[in-house]
Design an enzyme around this catalytic site. Structure first.
Site, PDB file in Angstrom:
ATOM      1  N   HIS A   8      46.633  46.614  45.772  1.00 59.89           N
ATOM      2  CA  HIS A   8      45.243  46.240  46.072  1.00 59.89           C
ATOM      3  C   HIS A   8      44.785  46.691  47.458  1.00 59.89           C
ATOM      4  O   HIS A   8      43.983  46.016  48.108  1.00 59.89           O
ATOM      5  CB  HIS A   8      45.060  44.724  45.916  1.00 59.89           C
ATOM      6  CG  HIS A   8      43.663  44.352  45.464  1.00 59.89           C
ATOM      7  ND1 HIS A   8      43.208  43.053  45.500  1.00 59.89           N
ATOM      8  CD2 HIS A   8      42.645  45.099  44.981  1.00 59.89           C
ATOM      9  CE1 HIS A   8      41.965  43.012  45.060  1.00 59.89           C
ATOM     10  NE2 HIS A   8      41.600  44.247  44.728  1.00 59.89           N
ATOM     11  N   CYS A  36      41.113  38.533  48.212  1.00 56.66           N
ATOM     12  CA  CYS A  36      42.421  39.185  48.090  1.00 56.66           C
ATOM     13  C   CYS A  36      42.695  40.317  49.078  1.00 56.66           C
ATOM     14  O   CYS A  36      43.605  40.223  49.909  1.00 56.66           O
ATOM     15  CB  CYS A  36      42.579  39.738  46.678  1.00 56.66           C
ATOM     16  SG  CYS A  36      42.383  38.532  45.368  1.00 56.66           S
TER      17      CYS A  36
END
Length: 439
Positions: free
Chosen positions: A121, A60
């Site tokens: 993130h 990710c």
């Protein structure tokens, strides 16, 4: 009307929609075997679909560094975390540096309204965050996977924020993200161009649909990866996301914005345990095609003819220079992009430029190069050579039959690696699967 206002209105709006851990063949327009994506299939029919698009990483956070900067994520310390987990909380070196030019910061400097709704993130406050890197508004989790109902991460830490303020909100996170994006678009002024990033956590684990609040209560918010889930649950999670995307497209149409809005949809990396990646092999964490090749759809009625399909090799990092190019904005002179503008290909999908792209992964010492249809792959010191035009599943190792090409691509990788910082020995790494997870 003065010329400056006319120029502002002529610039396209930008909507970038990012799924999390979506498999290459999960969508109907990519051969999916379940009817989970009617709205994304419609988006593809109205625009262009890429057959050879890649994430910058099979996990990710690194791909998100590339998206924001237009550069290989390896150039930044935070991009070496695979992925960036809760260990990054409070760390001053694990995140997207606020001083680094980004896609939203460059757009915002030139008059664009910018917002991120969904997953960030890329580092935690107080040192990092969307508002520090060019977004004017933010609503979503700072970290990676969170429970869809409690909005807590695997440690049980609550992670839902509006700008930099923690907020409590009941509901299913995919629907919350969609609703917030709709509200933002409804309130968008007609005379100001905007960039809206909609970064879903779906269909990332935990495996919870809109109807699974009891499952969330069972695990008490301590999200689980391998405990539970099914193909049906996973597919329903995609359908929930697709429903929200359909509503976003409808709002653009109802406000008369669809014609001059570039809408892009893709995934941050390849598929997870319940996803469909056929005919590719490998999954998230792998530099096999199934771990890095992703769906990619773009629609811009003013510039992109409908029904297009292109074999142009594209990467996550290309969307920073592409969207800047669409807006008539130059990249930062101090941070030249590694990505390329895809505008020529969007206008003429048959126009595919030759490309050489690279990956590396600390896990299993993976490295890869794609040049035209050839792919070099090294895993745990074992070398492979594939002709992707004939063997997208990467089952026929041609290393011994084509030693000259193997040497060329190995040297290409070594030359490229010399330009990148080394992976720090202390760089963190989190296994998606542990040996006990799989038979």
């Amino acid at each position: 009307m003065d010329s400056s206002r006319h120029q502002s209105q002529a610039r396209p709006n930008l909507v970038f929609i990012l799924a999390d851990d979506l498999g290459y063949a999960d969508l109907g327009c990519y051969g999916g075997r379940a009817p989970v994506s009617p709205n994304l299939d419609r988006l593809a029919a109205e625009g262009v679909r890429f057959t050879d698009a890649y994430a910058n990483s099979p996990v990710c956070s690194p791909s998100r560094f590339a998206l924001m900067t237009g550069r290989y994520q390896y150039r930044l310390r935070g991009g070496a975390e695979e992925p960036m987990t809760g260990r990054a909380r409070g760390q001053q070196h694990l995140g997207l540096p606020p001083e680094h030019p980004t896609l939203p910061s460059l757009l915002r400097e030139q008059g664009y309204r910018t917002a991120l709704i969904g997953k960030w993130h890329l580092g935690f406050p107080p040192h990092f965050g969307p508002l520090k890197s060019g977004y004017g508004e933010f609503y979503g989790p700072y970290g990676g996977g969170v429970d869809y109902f409690t909005h807590c991460d695997r440690s049980g830490t609550h992670d839902l924020y509006e700008d930099e303020r923690e907020v409590e909100r009941s509901g299913y996170l995919t629907d919350i993200i969609s609703e917030r994006a709709l509200n933002w678009l409804q309130a968008a002024p007609a005379d100001s161009p905007f960039m809206l990033s909609v970064h879903y956590t779906a269909p990332h684990w935990p495996w919870e649909t809109r109807f699974d609040e009891a499952e969330s209560a069972r695990i008490r918010g301590a999200i689980q990866h391998t405990d539970g889930g099914s193909v049906e649950t996973y597919q329903t999670m995609i359908r929930h996301m697709d429903e929200g995307i359909g509503r976003i497209l409808d709002v653009l149409a109802s406000k008369g914005l669809a014609e001059n809005t570039l809408v892009v949809f893709t995934s941050d990396n390849g598929g997870e345990r319940f996803s469909d990646t056929w005919p590719l092999s490998g999954k998230k964490m792998d530099l096999l095609e199934g771990g890095i090749r992703v769906p990619l759809i773009a629609r811009w009625p003013a510039r992109i003819p409908p029904g297009g399909v292109t074999a142009q090799v594209a990467m996550t990092m290309d969307w920073c220079p592409t969207m800047l190019d669409a807006a008539g904005i130059a990249p930062a002179a101090t941070h030249a992009p590694d990505g390329i503008s895809l505008l020529p290909c969007l206008a003429d999908p048959a126009q595919a430029s030759p490309r050489k792209v690279f990956w590396r992964m600390k896990y299993r010492a993976q490295r890869a190069v794609r040049q035209d249809n050839w792919k070099y792959l090294s895993v745990d010191g074992n070398e492979y050579l594939f002709d992707l035009s004939r063997d997208a599943r990467e089952r026929a190792n041609l290393a011994s039959r084509e030693p000259g090409m193997l040497d060329v691509l190995r040297q290409c990788y070594q030359d490229w690696a010399q330009e990148m910082p080394d992976i720090p020995a202390e760089a963190g790494f989190e296994l998606v699967y542990t040996p006990k997870d799989m038979p």
